[in-house]
Design an enzyme around this catalytic site. Structure first.
Site, PDB file in Angstrom:
ATOM      1  N   HIS A  82      -6.917  36.975  -4.322  1.00 19.24           N
ATOM      2  CA  HIS A  82      -7.400  36.414  -2.925  1.00 19.24           C
ATOM      3  C   HIS A  82      -6.856  35.158  -2.524  1.00 19.24           C
ATOM      4  O   HIS A  82      -6.442  34.981  -1.369  1.00 19.24           O
ATOM      5  CB  HIS A  82      -8.751  36.527  -2.876  1.00 19.24           C
TER       6      HIS A  82
ATOM      7  N   HIS B 262      -7.660  43.292  -1.017  1.00 22.42           N
ATOM      8  CA  HIS B 262      -8.352  43.670   0.005  1.00 22.42           C
ATOM      9  C   HIS B 262      -8.735  42.550   1.034  1.00 22.42           C
ATOM     10  O   HIS B 262      -8.775  42.766   2.243  1.00 22.42           O
ATOM     11  CB  HIS B 262      -9.867  44.318  -0.306  1.00 22.42           C
TER      12      HIS B 262
ATOM     13  N   GLU C 117     -18.796  32.191  -2.912  1.00 31.61           N
ATOM     14  CA  GLU C 117     -19.800  33.284  -3.120  1.00 31.61           C
ATOM     15  C   GLU C 117     -21.129  32.807  -3.155  1.00 31.61           C
ATOM     16  O   GLU C 117     -21.509  31.932  -4.389  1.00 31.61           O
ATOM     17  CB  GLU C 117     -19.501  34.475  -3.817  1.00 31.61           C
TER      18      GLU C 117
ATOM     19  N   ASP D 143     -10.252  37.024 -11.424  1.00 32.63           N
ATOM     20  CA  ASP D 143     -11.314  37.736 -10.455  1.00 32.63           C
ATOM     21  C   ASP D 143     -10.727  37.508  -8.838  1.00 32.63           C
ATOM     22  O   ASP D 143     -10.417  38.301  -7.995  1.00 32.63           O
ATOM     23  CB  ASP D 143     -12.484  37.611 -10.811  1.00 32.63           C
TER      24      ASP D 143
ATOM     25  N   ARG E 279     -15.541  61.923 -14.233  1.00 37.24           N
ATOM     26  CA  ARG E 279     -15.861  62.726 -15.229  1.00 37.24           C
ATOM     27  C   ARG E 279     -17.109  63.353 -15.178  1.00 37.24           C
ATOM     28  O   ARG E 279     -17.482  64.453 -15.790  1.00 37.24           O
ATOM     29  CB  ARG E 279     -15.676  61.770 -16.400  1.00 37.24           C
TER      30      ARG E 279
ATOM     31  N   LYS F 271     -18.891  31.522  -8.064  1.00 36.17           N
ATOM     32  CA  LYS F 271     -20.028  32.474  -7.714  1.00 36.17           C
ATOM     33  C   LYS F 271     -21.247  31.371  -7.773  1.00 36.17           C
ATOM     34  O   LYS F 271     -21.146  30.470  -8.200  1.00 36.17           O
ATOM     35  CB  LYS F 271     -20.124  33.362  -9.070  1.00 36.17           C
TER      36      LYS F 271
ATOM     37  N   LYS G 190      -7.041  46.148  -8.199  1.00 42.70           N
ATOM     38  CA  LYS G 190      -7.013  44.743  -9.008  1.00 42.70           C
ATOM     39  C   LYS G 190      -8.065  44.750 -10.179  1.00 42.70           C
ATOM     40  O   LYS G 190      -9.091  45.782 -10.069  1.00 42.70           O
ATOM     41  CB  LYS G 190      -7.123  43.532  -8.279  1.00 42.70           C
TER      42      LYS G 190
ATOM     43  N   LYS H  72      -8.093  41.837   5.601  1.00 43.17           N
ATOM     44  CA  LYS H  72      -9.311  41.235   6.595  1.00 43.17           C
ATOM     45  C   LYS H  72      -8.511  40.933   7.886  1.00 43.17           C
ATOM     46  O   LYS H  72      -7.623  40.316   7.958  1.00 43.17           O
ATOM     47  CB  LYS H  72     -10.034  40.226   5.882  1.00 43.17           C
TER      48      LYS H  72
HETATM   49  C1  BG6 Z   1     -13.352  41.160  -5.313  1.00 44.75           C
HETATM   50  C2  BG6 Z   1     -13.923  40.561  -6.550  1.00 44.75           C
HETATM   51  O1  BG6 Z   1     -12.258  41.093  -5.262  1.00 44.75           O
HETATM   52  O2  BG6 Z   1     -14.060  40.194  -4.160  1.00 44.75           O
HETATM   53  C3  BG6 Z   1     -15.526  40.015  -6.440  1.00 44.75           C
HETATM   54  O3  BG6 Z   1     -13.778  41.387  -7.669  1.00 44.75           O
HETATM   55  C4  BG6 Z   1     -15.832  39.425  -5.289  1.00 44.75           C
HETATM   56  O4  BG6 Z   1     -16.148  39.413  -7.506  1.00 44.75           O
HETATM   57  C5  BG6 Z   1     -15.187  40.016  -3.928  1.00 44.75           C
HETATM   58  O5  BG6 Z   1     -17.330  39.440  -5.050  1.00 44.75           O
HETATM   59  C6  BG6 Z   1     -15.481  39.193  -2.840  1.00 44.75           C
HETATM   60  O6  BG6 Z   1     -14.834  39.998  -1.693  1.00 44.75           O
HETATM   61  P1  BG6 Z   1     -15.437  39.629  -0.225  1.00 44.75           P
HETATM   62  O7  BG6 Z   1     -14.648  40.585   0.640  1.00 44.75           O
HETATM   63  O8  BG6 Z   1     -16.946  39.991  -0.260  1.00 44.75           O
HETATM   64  O9  BG6 Z   1     -15.189  38.255   0.069  1.00 44.75           O
END
Ligand code: BG6
Length: 532
Positions: free
Chosen positions: A254, A191, A229, A249, A53, A355, A161, A195
């Site tokens: 994942h 994603h 994380e 999340d 936008r 986190k 996602k 990897k």
């Molecule tokens: C994302 C989440 O899908 O994956 C994030 O929304 C998270 O909150 C991230 O930090 C972690 O991905 P990676 O590749 O850094 O482990």
């Protein structure tokens, strides 16, 4: 030696990124597309068009991306390669909900394609807020940008996602999208599947003869999957995260995808549908780790509280930007689950993500059963001081982050005149065994989507099976009297998460110690003197 390409380049294509002002575009998508172009996987004729936008020119868009991309591209960016790529990069200002804007967008895309001699094959990447996924596709349809079904390989749509927020909303979104797009045009991205070490799980399991026979309830004591994380909630993400939480999340996507790869049966062949069929069966066989028990007996929610980490004050989740006052959202989720099939019956799978944990670590650890009899003492040493410790099981670990490696621990005879053994480790790491960097997950996934290979993307039935399993947990955690248990920032989650394993005499691994081994706990000092 000329470099051979492991896969052919994508055909000429127009990549349209919706939501191009966002962080994902500058941090991940553009660096990945730049790299694909540099390595010859994205042709010189192809176009990349950012759509959002905010008013921007091609020039300002390119400059912004160069500045941001240099920090995020693997091995940085070289200016010659960037300039070649940037010529293919354009920006179109459009409101994704506006029909007029979409008609104008169509016009501009067609003009650019004609100038480049492109045939109109397009990949649309929805890097937007989730509530704009469906309206974006509806706008494409209303502007006549969805090809008839006999030409459907001319349009593929990648959806970020979260795909839905629970079972009902995921089913509703699938159903609405299926009115406009065929399933083989939809690429739901996770994603983690891009990897390198995650893909290696399947190759390791089904490309070797010696490990797979051990992957079952006869030999495995339990499996732990950790996606940890160290960071908290990054600036600007609070609004999203406070609605999502750790379960939606990371765990729903994942973590469960990692679980599928480590637990699935061998596919009939290495093709998308066969692999996704096997992953689906794992998700359909999932059941709570405590059958019949309350959710709290097998699923634990935590939220980080303020703490001091290495002398630095770290704020509580509740004090992060754009987090609801008194929010009950979980920043940590742990679960004990079972896979009720012949291979895994009775084997606990422990999952955790969060986190503000002590380290950024992603790993899958397969802990094998102990030998039936202890014939030897196990010894560990701290410098010159050695001591007898409890028997140590064999553990096979897929390290996904921060290293890309696989390690196997076993016991070996200690040198000397005694029959004592000591745990040792065999390590494989990509960095030490192969030259050249590893491709970024988004490089792999974007190339696959452009080439129409959906092996590493999630099918709608997989997603729905994951939501179906997690729905009761979501319901419980969002009920009026549920509160996540607090844990100090920088710790491995709340007390209840430790009790989850503790009650069966097991314990979570402390993965960061892999990089910084502690002194062993010596339970009994040994006499190392020769027998007189
Ligand atoms: C994302 C989440 O899908 O994956 C994030 O929304 C998270 O909150 C991230 O930090 C972690 O991905 P990676 O590749 O850094 O482990």
């Amino acid at each position: 030696m000329s470099q051979t390409l492991p896969v052919s380049p994508a055909d000429d294509v127009t990549v349209l990124i919706f939501g191009a002002s966002g962080d994902l575009t500058s941090r991940k998508l553009i660096p990945a597309l730049y790299r694909l172009h540099k390595d010859g996987f994205l042709t010189d004729k192809s176009l990349v068009i950012g759509v959002a936008r905010r008013p921007k020119t091609d020039e300002s868009f390119r400059n912004e991306l160069l500045a941001a991309g240099s920090d995020h591209a693997r091995d940085g960016m070289d200016l010659d390669s960037w300039n070649r790529f940037a010529q293919r990069l354009h920006y179109v200002q459009a409101d994704l909900g506006s029909h007029e804007d979409f008609l104008a967008l169509r016009q501009q895309v067609e003009t650019l394609e004609q100038q480049s001699g492109l045939s109109g094959r397009r990949l649309v990447y929805l890097s937007t807020a989730p509530e704009l996924f469906l309206p974006s596709v509806e706008s494409l349809a209303a502007a006549g940008m969805i090809p008839p079904s006999d030409q459907r390989d001319k349009l593929r749509v990648v959806i970020e996602k979260p795909f839905g927020t629970d079972l009902a909303s995921a089913e509703e979104l699938s159903q609405q999208l299926s009115r406009l797009l065929a399933e083989d045009q939809i690429y739901r991205i996770d994603h983690y599947l891009g990897k390198e070490t995650v893909q290696n799980i399947l190759l390791f399991r089904f490309g070797n003869a010696i490990f797979e026979p051990l992957f079952n309830r006869t030999h495995v004591d339990h499996i732990q999957i950790t996606v940890g994380e160290a960071q908290g909630i990054e600036g600007g993400r609070g609004g999203y995260y406070d609605k999502a939480g750790a379960l939606r999340d990371v765990l729903q996507n994942h973590v469960l995808q990692l679980l599928c790869l480590v637990a699935m049966e061998p596919p009939a062949s290495f093709e998308a549908e066969y692999i996704r069929n096997e992953k689906l069966k794992v998700l359909q066989s999932l059941s709570p780790g405590r059958p019949g028990g309350a959710v709290g007996e097998w699923a634990i929610a935590g939220q980080y509280a303020a703490a001091s980490i290495k002398g630095k004050r770290v704020k509580a989740y509740l004090d992060e930007e754009r987090i609801g006052e008194d929010s009950r959202r979980e920043t940590f989720a742990a679960m004990q689950v079972r896979i009720d099939n012949w291979r895994w019956a009775g084997v606990p799978f422990y999952l955790r993500t969060g986190k503000r944990l002590p380290a950024r670590v992603t790993e899958i650890a397969i802990q094998f059963k102990l030998p039936p009899l202890n014939l030897f003492h196990t010894v560990e040493c701290d410098g010159d001081v050695c001591g007898i410790v409890d028997a140590r099981p064999n553990t096979l670990v897929f390290h996904i982050q921060p290293t890309d490696s696989i390690s196997l621990t076993f016991c070996a005879k200690r040198p000397g005149m005694t029959y004592q053994m000591q745990p040792v480790k065999m390590d494989f790491s990509y960095q030490n065994s192969f030259s050249g960097g590893l491709p970024e997950a988004y490089e792999r996934l974007l190339l696959d989507a452009m080439r129409g290979d959906s092996t590493l993307f999630t099918r709608s039935d997989e997603l729905e099976a994951a939501w179906r399993f997690l729905d009761p947990v979501l319901k419980e955690w969002e009920s009026a009297n549920h509160r996540p248990e607090l844990y100090p920032a920088g710790q491995w989650g709340p007390k209840a998460a430790h009790e989850l394993l503790g009650r069966s005499g097991r314990a979570w691994r402390t993965p960061e110690l892999e990089f910084n081994p502690p002194k062993p706990t010596v339970t009994d000092t040994m006499d190392m003197k020769p027998v007189e």
